[in-house]
Design an enzyme around this catalytic site. Sequence first.
Site, PDB file in Angstrom:
ATOM      1  N   LYS A   9       0.857  -1.186   0.000  1.00  0.00           N
ATOM      2  CA  LYS A   9       0.000   0.000   0.000  1.00  0.00           C
ATOM      3  C   LYS A   9       0.885   1.224   0.000  1.00  0.00           C
ATOM      4  CE  LYS A   9      -4.489   0.752   0.315  1.00  0.00           C
ATOM      5  NZ  LYS A   9      -5.469  -0.233  -0.165  1.00  0.00           N
TER       6      LYS A   9
HETATM    7  N1  GLU Z   1      -6.930   0.070  -3.509  1.00  0.00           N
HETATM    8  C1  GLU Z   1      -7.713  -1.084  -3.813  1.00  0.00           C
HETATM    9  C2  GLU Z   1      -7.844  -1.977  -2.601  1.00  0.00           C
HETATM   10  O1  GLU Z   1      -7.737  -1.555  -1.478  1.00  0.00           O
HETATM   11  C3  GLU Z   1      -7.233  -1.808  -5.048  1.00  0.00           C
HETATM   12  C4  GLU Z   1      -5.820  -2.250  -5.047  1.00  0.00           C
HETATM   13  C5  GLU Z   1      -5.322  -2.717  -6.416  1.00  0.00           C
HETATM   14  O2  GLU Z   1      -6.092  -2.735  -7.347  1.00  0.00           O
HETATM   15  O3  GLU Z   1      -4.144  -3.064  -6.504  1.00  0.00           O
HETATM   16  O4  GLU Z   1      -8.137  -3.141  -2.725  1.00  0.00           O
END
Ligand code: GLU
Length: 414
Positions: free
Chosen positions: A106
């Site tokens: 993240k």
């Molecule tokens: N930000 C989204 C999540 O929390 C998607 C992450 C992604 O597509 O890599 O799942």
Amino acid sequence: MSENINPYEIALQQLKIATERLGLDQWIYEVLKHPKRSIVVSIPVKMDNGETRVFMGYRVQHIDALGPFKGGIRYHPKVDLDEVKALAMWMTWKCAVAGIPYGGAKGGIAVDANKLSMAELERLTRRYTSMIMDIIGPYRDVPAPDVNTDAQIMAWILDTYSQFKGYLVPEVVTGKPVYLGGSEVRSEATAMGVFYCTREALEDKSVKGKRIVIQGFGKVGWNAARILYDHGAKVIGVSDSKGGIMSQEGLNPYKVYEHKAKTGSVINFPGVKTITNEELLELECDVLIPAAIENTITKENAGNIKARIIVEGANGPTTPQADKILIEKGVKVVPDILANTGGVTVSYFEWVQNLHREHWTREEVLRKLETMMVRAFYNVKNLAEKNEVTMREAALMLGVGRVAEALKTLGLWP
Ligand code: GLU
């Protein structure tokens, strides 16, 4: 005593519970507790008025035993290292539950993106990208959108990365505009997954006529409202950071969206009652969908929740103490690491399409997404029934268990 709602502490507590249930080796637990790599960067940005401001940015990579790191980047004033560490860990479990070959990561920048001009946002994004350049890449770590980031921001990341490489590398990010290698459905994928989970969680497997309340009217909340409405559900309440609105007859999400685009909020939508966010969470309904950020359902309000089912569109919306209260009340919770996997699942499809230089149709993406979401839903549900645990515990057992098995087989080198 007030509840500890540091998301990383919560993530660690969840890991501990899953570790005990699964009887994992001590070394595996020890490894899973810590992100493999965390970087903190100070990002200087020249503002439009000539001043320079420095923003804090993060990228945390949790565990990559199942594949390259994957996870979104959020722009929010409350972003800090512990939040990003928690979100990265949740991504690891999420990808394992969804059955896609990634590890969790993240990123985030502590910034109120709404207060920046487009030019400032672009300079911030490009400078941040240049500072995390060495640790991202198509086979290393593939960023994506999250809270307050979108396809335009992904395009700037893609361009910045590609300028350094000397050729266009679409597979370095997902959630791009479709004409730049983005996948069909990606922009609404998380909401689509929330819809599939909502449908499967209902006894009669139909959302028709069901009363739905949605907290948050961003990418996930708005699209979930629209999709559920299109399938005959009655969306009786929605909210955003400024407050909520409710109507027992049901709202038309398209009209609410237009109103929000004009006024900046869902509140004061003509002809319906404006309520507080607290009141919204406590509305009587069939399904409550928290679709904003962490720690929305706490021990303070869990006792007043009247929904029968909660489907977590957001990451970490329910605190552990709230969870206990909900269990006692018999509220069924479809946990985040299952309910919101639609986004990263279509991100995976996007990455596969990019690597193969293919473009799949909307129908193909939807068909694949539905198959994977429904499979994940029943994998979790069956495990919960078999072990007589909640769906949250079952999802954690499934996610942590898969990563632990991979780690064990790979071994600890040296
Ligand atoms: N930000 C989204 C999540 O929390 C998607 C992450 C992604 O597509 O890599 O799942």
